[in-house]
Design a protein around this motif. Sequence first.
Motif, PDB file in Angstrom:
ATOM      1  N   ILE A  32       9.312 -20.987 -37.743  1.00 54.25           N
ATOM      2  CA  ILE A  32      10.678 -21.368 -37.404  1.00 54.25           C
ATOM      3  C   ILE A  32      11.180 -22.345 -38.457  1.00 54.25           C
ATOM      4  O   ILE A  32      10.391 -22.956 -39.190  1.00 54.25           O
ATOM      5  CB  ILE A  32      10.771 -22.004 -36.005  1.00 54.25           C
ATOM      6  CG1 ILE A  32       9.915 -23.277 -35.930  1.00 54.25           C
ATOM      7  CG2 ILE A  32      10.367 -21.016 -34.936  1.00 54.25           C
ATOM      8  CD1 ILE A  32      10.063 -24.034 -34.621  1.00 54.25           C
ATOM      9  N   THR A  33      12.488 -22.504 -38.537  1.00 55.12           N
ATOM     10  CA  THR A  33      13.068 -23.416 -39.512  1.00 55.12           C
ATOM     11  C   THR A  33      13.967 -24.428 -38.819  1.00 55.12           C
ATOM     12  O   THR A  33      14.457 -24.196 -37.708  1.00 55.12           O
ATOM     13  CB  THR A  33      13.898 -22.660 -40.562  1.00 55.12           C
ATOM     14  OG1 THR A  33      15.061 -22.102 -39.927  1.00 55.12           O
ATOM     15  CG2 THR A  33      13.078 -21.557 -41.224  1.00 55.12           C
ATOM     16  N   GLU A  34      14.175 -25.537 -39.496  1.00 56.72           N
ATOM     17  CA  GLU A  34      15.075 -26.568 -38.972  1.00 56.72           C
ATOM     18  C   GLU A  34      16.467 -25.996 -38.741  1.00 56.72           C
ATOM     19  O   GLU A  34      17.119 -26.259 -37.733  1.00 56.72           O
ATOM     20  CB  GLU A  34      15.174 -27.737 -39.957  1.00 56.72           C
ATOM     21  CG  GLU A  34      13.918 -28.546 -40.100  1.00 56.72           C
ATOM     22  CD  GLU A  34      14.076 -29.624 -41.160  1.00 56.72           C
ATOM     23  OE1 GLU A  34      15.224 -29.811 -41.668  1.00 56.72           O
ATOM     24  OE2 GLU A  34      13.081 -30.294 -41.501  1.00 56.72           O
ATOM     25  N   GLY A  35      16.913 -25.195 -39.694  1.00 57.24           N
ATOM     26  CA  GLY A  35      18.257 -24.636 -39.601  1.00 57.24           C
ATOM     27  C   GLY A  35      18.438 -23.747 -38.391  1.00 57.24           C
ATOM     28  O   GLY A  35      19.472 -23.807 -37.708  1.00 57.24           O
ATOM     29  N   GLU A  36      17.446 -22.913 -38.112  1.00 61.20           N
ATOM     30  CA  GLU A  36      17.530 -22.021 -36.959  1.00 61.20           C
ATOM     31  C   GLU A  36      17.637 -22.809 -35.659  1.00 61.20           C
ATOM     32  O   GLU A  36      18.480 -22.516 -34.800  1.00 61.20           O
ATOM     33  CB  GLU A  36      16.285 -21.128 -36.902  1.00 61.20           C
ATOM     34  CG  GLU A  36      16.206 -20.090 -38.022  1.00 61.20           C
ATOM     35  CD  GLU A  36      14.858 -19.403 -38.043  1.00 61.20           C
ATOM     36  OE1 GLU A  36      13.968 -19.822 -37.270  1.00 61.20           O
ATOM     37  OE2 GLU A  36      14.675 -18.454 -38.830  1.00 61.20           O
ATOM     38  N   VAL A  37      16.777 -23.810 -35.522  1.00 65.99           N
ATOM     39  CA  VAL A  37      16.768 -24.612 -34.300  1.00 65.99           C
ATOM     40  C   VAL A  37      18.072 -25.388 -34.167  1.00 65.99           C
ATOM     41  O   VAL A  37      18.669 -25.462 -33.086  1.00 65.99           O
ATOM     42  CB  VAL A  37      15.564 -25.579 -34.278  1.00 65.99           C
ATOM     43  CG1 VAL A  37      15.618 -26.477 -33.043  1.00 65.99           C
ATOM     44  CG2 VAL A  37      14.255 -24.799 -34.321  1.00 65.99           C
ATOM     45  N   ALA A  38      18.527 -25.973 -35.275  1.00 64.36           N
ATOM     46  CA  ALA A  38      19.759 -26.749 -35.257  1.00 64.36           C
ATOM     47  C   ALA A  38      20.947 -25.879 -34.840  1.00 64.36           C
ATOM     48  O   ALA A  38      21.798 -26.290 -34.037  1.00 64.36           O
ATOM     49  CB  ALA A  38      20.009 -27.366 -36.625  1.00 64.36           C
ATOM     50  N   GLN A  39      20.999 -24.664 -35.365  1.00 64.80           N
ATOM     51  CA  GLN A  39      22.098 -23.760 -35.035  1.00 64.80           C
ATOM     52  C   GLN A  39      22.040 -23.342 -33.572  1.00 64.80           C
ATOM     53  O   GLN A  39      23.071 -23.291 -32.879  1.00 64.80           O
ATOM     54  CB  GLN A  39      22.045 -22.525 -35.931  1.00 64.80           C
ATOM     55  CG  GLN A  39      23.210 -21.570 -35.726  1.00 64.80           C
ATOM     56  CD  GLN A  39      23.182 -20.410 -36.708  1.00 64.80           C
ATOM     57  OE1 GLN A  39      22.155 -20.088 -37.285  1.00 64.80           O
ATOM     58  NE2 GLN A  39      24.327 -19.781 -36.916  1.00 64.80           N
ATOM     59  N   GLN A  40      20.839 -23.051 -33.069  1.00 58.54           N
ATOM     60  CA  GLN A  40      20.690 -22.630 -31.678  1.00 58.54           C
ATOM     61  C   GLN A  40      21.126 -23.721 -30.712  1.00 58.54           C
ATOM     62  O   GLN A  40      21.729 -23.444 -29.670  1.00 58.54           O
ATOM     63  CB  GLN A  40      19.236 -22.251 -31.406  1.00 58.54           C
ATOM     64  CG  GLN A  40      18.798 -20.959 -32.081  1.00 58.54           C
ATOM     65  CD  GLN A  40      17.283 -20.774 -32.043  1.00 58.54           C
ATOM     66  OE1 GLN A  40      16.547 -21.652 -31.589  1.00 58.54           O
ATOM     67  NE2 GLN A  40      16.826 -19.639 -32.540  1.00 58.54           N
ATOM     68  N   LEU A  41      20.821 -24.982 -31.061  1.00 60.68           N
ATOM     69  CA  LEU A  41      21.100 -26.095 -30.150  1.00 60.68           C
ATOM     70  C   LEU A  41      22.429 -26.783 -30.438  1.00 60.68           C
ATOM     71  O   LEU A  41      22.858 -27.652 -29.671  1.00 60.68           O
ATOM     72  CB  LEU A  41      19.962 -27.119 -30.226  1.00 60.68           C
ATOM     73  CG  LEU A  41      18.579 -26.609 -29.810  1.00 60.68           C
ATOM     74  CD1 LEU A  41      17.537 -27.709 -29.972  1.00 60.68           C
ATOM     75  CD2 LEU A  41      18.607 -26.100 -28.367  1.00 60.68           C
ATOM     76  N   GLY A  42      23.071 -26.411 -31.546  1.00 59.48           N
ATOM     77  CA  GLY A  42      24.346 -27.021 -31.893  1.00 59.48           C
ATOM     78  C   GLY A  42      24.227 -28.477 -32.293  1.00 59.48           C
ATOM     79  O   GLY A  42      25.092 -29.303 -31.948  1.00 59.48           O
ATOM     80  N   ILE A  43      23.156 -28.823 -33.017  1.00 57.63           N
ATOM     81  CA  ILE A  43      22.944 -30.196 -33.477  1.00 57.63           C
ATOM     82  C   ILE A  43      22.639 -30.171 -34.966  1.00 57.63           C
ATOM     83  O   ILE A  43      22.469 -29.110 -35.569  1.00 57.63           O
ATOM     84  CB  ILE A  43      21.792 -30.879 -32.705  1.00 57.63           C
ATOM     85  CG1 ILE A  43      20.479 -30.083 -32.881  1.00 57.63           C
ATOM     86  CG2 ILE A  43      22.133 -31.003 -31.232  1.00 57.63           C
ATOM     87  CD1 ILE A  43      19.281 -30.708 -32.181  1.00 57.63           C
ATOM     88  N   SER A  44      22.544 -31.357 -35.567  1.00 57.94           N
ATOM     89  CA  SER A  44      22.256 -31.436 -36.993  1.00 57.94           C
ATOM     90  C   SER A  44      20.762 -31.262 -37.245  1.00 57.94           C
ATOM     91  O   SER A  44      19.942 -31.275 -36.317  1.00 57.94           O
ATOM     92  CB  SER A  44      22.705 -32.788 -37.549  1.00 57.94           C
ATOM     93  OG  SER A  44      21.898 -33.826 -37.036  1.00 57.94           O
ATOM     94  N   ARG A  45      20.395 -31.148 -38.511  1.00 54.08           N
ATOM     95  CA  ARG A  45      18.996 -30.913 -38.854  1.00 54.08           C
ATOM     96  C   ARG A  45      18.133 -32.159 -38.711  1.00 54.08           C
ATOM     97  O   ARG A  45      16.923 -32.049 -38.487  1.00 54.08           O
ATOM     98  CB  ARG A  45      18.893 -30.404 -40.299  1.00 54.08           C
ATOM     99  CG  ARG A  45      19.461 -29.009 -40.496  1.00 54.08           C
ATOM    100  CD  ARG A  45      19.069 -28.464 -41.847  1.00 54.08           C
ATOM    101  NE  ARG A  45      19.547 -27.107 -42.053  1.00 54.08           N
ATOM    102  CZ  ARG A  45      19.109 -26.292 -43.003  1.00 54.08           C
ATOM    103  NH1 ARG A  45      18.178 -26.713 -43.849  1.00 54.08           N
ATOM    104  NH2 ARG A  45      19.599 -25.081 -43.120  1.00 54.08           N
ATOM    105  N   THR A  46      18.723 -33.336 -38.844  1.00 52.33           N
ATOM    106  CA  THR A  46      17.929 -34.571 -38.820  1.00 52.33           C
ATOM    107  C   THR A  46      17.147 -34.733 -37.520  1.00 52.33           C
ATOM    108  O   THR A  46      15.928 -34.967 -37.554  1.00 52.33           O
ATOM    109  CB  THR A  46      18.820 -35.798 -39.066  1.00 52.33           C
ATOM    110  OG1 THR A  46      19.424 -35.669 -40.357  1.00 52.33           O
ATOM    111  CG2 THR A  46      18.002 -37.082 -39.006  1.00 52.33           C
TER     112      THR A  46
END
Length: 215
Positions: A32-46
């Motif tokens: 998995i990638t930070e970007g995928e998770v961030a997009q799914q949850l609607g939050i930033s990558r940090t």
Amino acid sequence: MSASSEVTAAQKAYQSVKARILSGELPPSEMITEGEVAQQLGISRTPVREALLRLEVEGHLRLYPKRGALVVPIAPAQIHEIFDARLLVESHAAHVACAAPEASHARLLEILSVVINQQSQAIDDGELQRYAELDAQFHHHLIGAGGNTLLTEFATSIRERQQRLVAASVDRDADRARVYLEGHRALYERLRDRDPVGYSDTLAEHLKTAKETLL
């Protein structure tokens, strides 16, 4: 974004990814990638990065810079260790629970009966991920009845890996889940009869059956 909202977002990401790992939705060796998770949850990558680092510390993920995070498979040697530890801790708890006063004993039986019924319903509904969660709950309630805080904390540390193993074992296999459920019913009967030796023997067979599906 404020510091408090960053913390909230990091916790949200942590809980979301961890739940997907424990349920088997994110299987071993999945990347998995930070970007995928961030997009799914609607939050930033940090905050996602913080969550993934935390899961790496817990042993669920292995991070690869600029590539993503790998869901770490549970090695065969560790599977043996998990089941051995569970047998020791839960057998001790069963001895304590079987010697408990009537009110405490009856309360434990009531709780476990509810969990067993919920497990049966989850199987009938085809919700095998939910079944895996309830499987972990069943054993956690019994260990908690042992009254040893240190052993309960230790058991909690391996419960999540156990849940991952159960989720992988029963994935798309309701018949196997029903076999495990019958094992829980047998364990319940040993507790009802205040038979800690019988509980330990039944548990050993129950864990052997589960382990054989994973090795």
